[in-house]
Design an enzyme around this catalytic site. Sequence first.
Site, mmCIF file in Angstrom:
data_model
loop_
_atom_site.group_PDB
_atom_site.id
_atom_site.type_symbol
_atom_site.label_atom_id
_atom_site.label_comp_id
_atom_site.label_asym_id
_atom_site.label_seq_id
_atom_site.Cartn_x
_atom_site.Cartn_y
_atom_site.Cartn_z
ATOM 1 N N ASN A 65 0.885 -1.162 0.000
ATOM 2 C CA ASN A 65 0.000 0.000 0.000
ATOM 3 C C ASN A 65 0.929 1.220 0.000
ATOM 4 O OD1 ASN A 65 -1.854 1.990 0.469
ATOM 5 N ND2 ASN A 65 -2.803 0.985 2.236
ATOM 6 N N ARG A 113 -2.401 -1.927 -3.657
ATOM 7 C CA ARG A 113 -3.582 -1.087 -3.558
ATOM 8 C C ARG A 113 -3.377 0.062 -4.542
ATOM 9 N NH1 ARG A 113 -5.009 3.336 0.906
ATOM 10 N NH2 ARG A 113 -7.145 3.719 0.302
ATOM 11 N N HIS A 117 -12.247 3.950 -0.725
ATOM 12 C CA HIS A 117 -12.304 2.998 0.408
ATOM 13 C C HIS A 117 -13.010 1.694 0.003
ATOM 14 C CE1 HIS A 117 -12.274 6.564 3.494
ATOM 15 N NE2 HIS A 117 -11.043 6.130 3.281
ATOM 16 N N HIS A 146 -17.053 3.544 7.044
ATOM 17 C CA HIS A 146 -15.593 3.550 7.213
ATOM 18 C C HIS A 146 -15.225 4.914 7.793
ATOM 19 C CE1 HIS A 146 -11.363 2.495 5.917
ATOM 20 N NE2 HIS A 146 -11.269 3.804 6.133
ATOM 21 N N LEU A 147 -14.906 4.933 9.083
ATOM 22 C CA LEU A 147 -14.675 6.200 9.777
ATOM 23 C C LEU A 147 -13.252 6.225 10.329
ATOM 24 C CD1 LEU A 147 -18.129 6.250 11.649
ATOM 25 C CD2 LEU A 147 -17.565 7.322 9.465
ATOM 26 N N ARG A 157 -10.577 17.017 6.257
ATOM 27 C CA ARG A 157 -11.309 17.348 5.029
ATOM 28 C C ARG A 157 -12.721 17.798 5.366
ATOM 29 N NH1 ARG A 157 -10.268 11.794 1.946
ATOM 30 N NH2 ARG A 157 -8.454 11.465 3.263
ATOM 31 N N GLY A 172 -14.469 4.201 13.786
ATOM 32 C CA GLY A 172 -15.565 3.224 13.711
ATOM 33 C C GLY A 172 -15.306 1.981 14.534
ATOM 34 N N GLU A 173 -14.030 1.607 14.701
ATOM 35 C CA GLU A 173 -13.720 0.376 15.435
ATOM 36 C C GLU A 173 -13.601 0.599 16.932
ATOM 37 O OE1 GLU A 173 -10.158 -1.232 13.626
ATOM 38 O OE2 GLU A 173 -11.071 -1.118 11.644
ATOM 39 N N ASN A 174 -13.421 1.870 17.322
ATOM 40 C CA ASN A 174 -12.975 2.106 18.700
ATOM 41 C C ASN A 174 -13.849 2.989 19.567
ATOM 42 O OD1 ASN A 174 -10.361 0.704 18.704
ATOM 43 N ND2 ASN A 174 -9.917 2.125 17.042
ATOM 44 N N GLU A 215 -7.659 -4.357 5.063
ATOM 45 C CA GLU A 215 -7.489 -4.048 3.645
ATOM 46 C C GLU A 215 -6.359 -4.864 3.018
ATOM 47 O OE1 GLU A 215 -7.673 0.114 4.895
ATOM 48 O OE2 GLU A 215 -8.656 0.524 2.995
HETATM 49 P P1 ADP Z 1 -6.497 6.246 8.372
HETATM 50 O O1 ADP Z 1 -7.693 6.682 7.581
HETATM 51 O O2 ADP Z 1 -5.354 7.226 8.308
HETATM 52 O O3 ADP Z 1 -6.085 4.806 8.173
HETATM 53 P P2 ADP Z 1 -7.472 5.367 10.972
HETATM 54 O O4 ADP Z 1 -8.376 4.337 10.412
HETATM 55 O O5 ADP Z 1 -6.298 4.919 11.767
HETATM 56 O O6 ADP Z 1 -6.991 6.401 9.879
HETATM 57 O O7 ADP Z 1 -8.367 6.337 11.901
HETATM 58 C C1 ADP Z 1 -7.852 7.445 12.543
HETATM 59 C C2 ADP Z 1 -8.955 8.078 13.377
HETATM 60 O O8 ADP Z 1 -9.442 7.120 14.320
HETATM 61 C C3 ADP Z 1 -8.482 9.288 14.205
HETATM 62 O O9 ADP Z 1 -9.442 10.325 14.131
HETATM 63 C C4 ADP Z 1 -8.422 8.717 15.615
HETATM 64 O O10 ADP Z 1 -8.669 9.703 16.580
HETATM 65 C C5 ADP Z 1 -9.573 7.748 15.583
HETATM 66 N N1 ADP Z 1 -9.486 6.824 16.729
HETATM 67 C C6 ADP Z 1 -8.559 5.878 16.963
HETATM 68 N N2 ADP Z 1 -8.796 5.294 18.178
HETATM 69 C C7 ADP Z 1 -9.897 5.898 18.693
HETATM 70 C C8 ADP Z 1 -10.640 5.776 19.903
HETATM 71 N N3 ADP Z 1 -10.285 4.898 20.823
HETATM 72 N N4 ADP Z 1 -11.713 6.574 20.077
HETATM 73 C C9 ADP Z 1 -12.064 7.482 19.142
HETATM 74 N N5 ADP Z 1 -11.418 7.645 17.980
HETATM 75 C C10 ADP Z 1 -10.341 6.876 17.759
#
Ligand code: ADP
Length: 404
Positions: free
Chosen positions: A7, A97, A185, A213-214, A246, A338-340, A388
């Site tokens: 990537n 990618r 994405h 996808h956030l 953005r 989205g995951e966290n 990915e």
């Molecule tokens: P990229 O698009 O660069 O791959 P990521 O998928 O790593 O980015 O996402 C980055 C975003 O995820 C950042 O805004 C970061 O603050 C957020 N993030 C990571 N961990 C957490 C968390 N525990 N709670 C809220 N937001 C989080």
Amino acid sequence: MKILVLNAGSSSHKSCLFDLSQGAEDATPQPLWRAALDWTHQQGKVELSASGAGESIQQVLPIADKAEGLEAMVKTLVEGPTQVLESLSDIDAVGHRVVHGGREYIDSVRIDNQVKAAIQRLIPLAPAHNPANLQGIEAMEGILGHVPQVAVFDTAFHARMPEAAATYPGPYAWIEQGIRRYGFHGISHQYVAQRAADLMGQDIASLKILTCHLGNGCSLAAVKNGVCVDTTMGFTPLDGLMMGSRSGSVDPGILIYLMRQEGYTADQLDQLLNKESGLKGLSGRSNDMRAVAEAMEQGDAQAKLAIEVFIHRLRREMGAMIASLGGLDGVVFTAGMGENSPPLWQQACEPFEFLGLQLKPDLSRTKDDQDIAAADSAVRVLVVHTQEEWAIAQACHDLLQQAT
Ligand code: ADP
């Protein structure tokens, strides 16, 4: 089959090695080796990190050239503590990618001179990404010789969108100029939609799934019967949701106003909308949701507004995607935010309770993918860790298997 995935970005590269000898059935296998290159921290130097064989290394190397950096990275596969291969000739294929496949490439493709020329031709549509992707492909040719290389496009999953969803209501000539919604994405949306269907124990061909996808970049996709029928990113990855730095969609009249009244140039608008807007622009602090949320908790009004606008826009676009789906079986959250973020899941889902969507009362993030909907919810809500690189390896494997 050992597949190296690359990537390649403009200032960082990520790479993994997967072994698909056991077939591609395993849901989310771990790579044998993983490495990254980062040119952003020190002028004329690259930070190399690699892990494999249970060991990790981190080095700062005096390398400014991308191809040279890639060579140093690939060497960690066959030398030193992270060695996992006897020889580079053990690599059976490389999956790349590639961000933009235009209208030509709606599926993964084996790379040849024609494909490289197309990636080159599409540079005006993805000026920040396609040049780096092409450079990565050419560097790998130089390092690995004639190993099969496959391009997996981030736009491909969206290429079957209905024309009504893909067409911008400008002049008809835009269509001939290639000005349309491409969406991005796609590798992630496709992977998490399929994974959600698997977790739901149902066939994706009979499901209506909204994937969110956030990450730093944010986009939604409406996946109906396995096909993407709508998405929020558009001609560029600037469209749709508010993101880390953005703006997402804004009234195009604002741009005309800024050009006329303030004399903005295209480059200045590019900088403003891509780098100085979104969470970072509104909060005046950071593009990182964690930092903005912390500031909000400490009473910072700008940070609070930034998060409120983010949530408002997310909900609004989720509603739009649900309309495009014409129903809803599952919602999927993926990527960094989205995951966290349990508060984000709650706030995003709350307006859709009228559809019978109910979350579990106690939510927490886990390392594993999870279903966070209440048992009697009419809609499943899944948190899926996007993979990915694994999806690229799988696409590469499937394409090469078909060819044999
Ligand atoms: P990229 O698009 O660069 O791959 P990521 O998928 O790593 O980015 O996402 C980055 C975003 O995820 C950042 O805004 C970061 O603050 C957020 N993030 C990571 N961990 C957490 C968390 N525990 N709670 C809220 N937001 C989080």
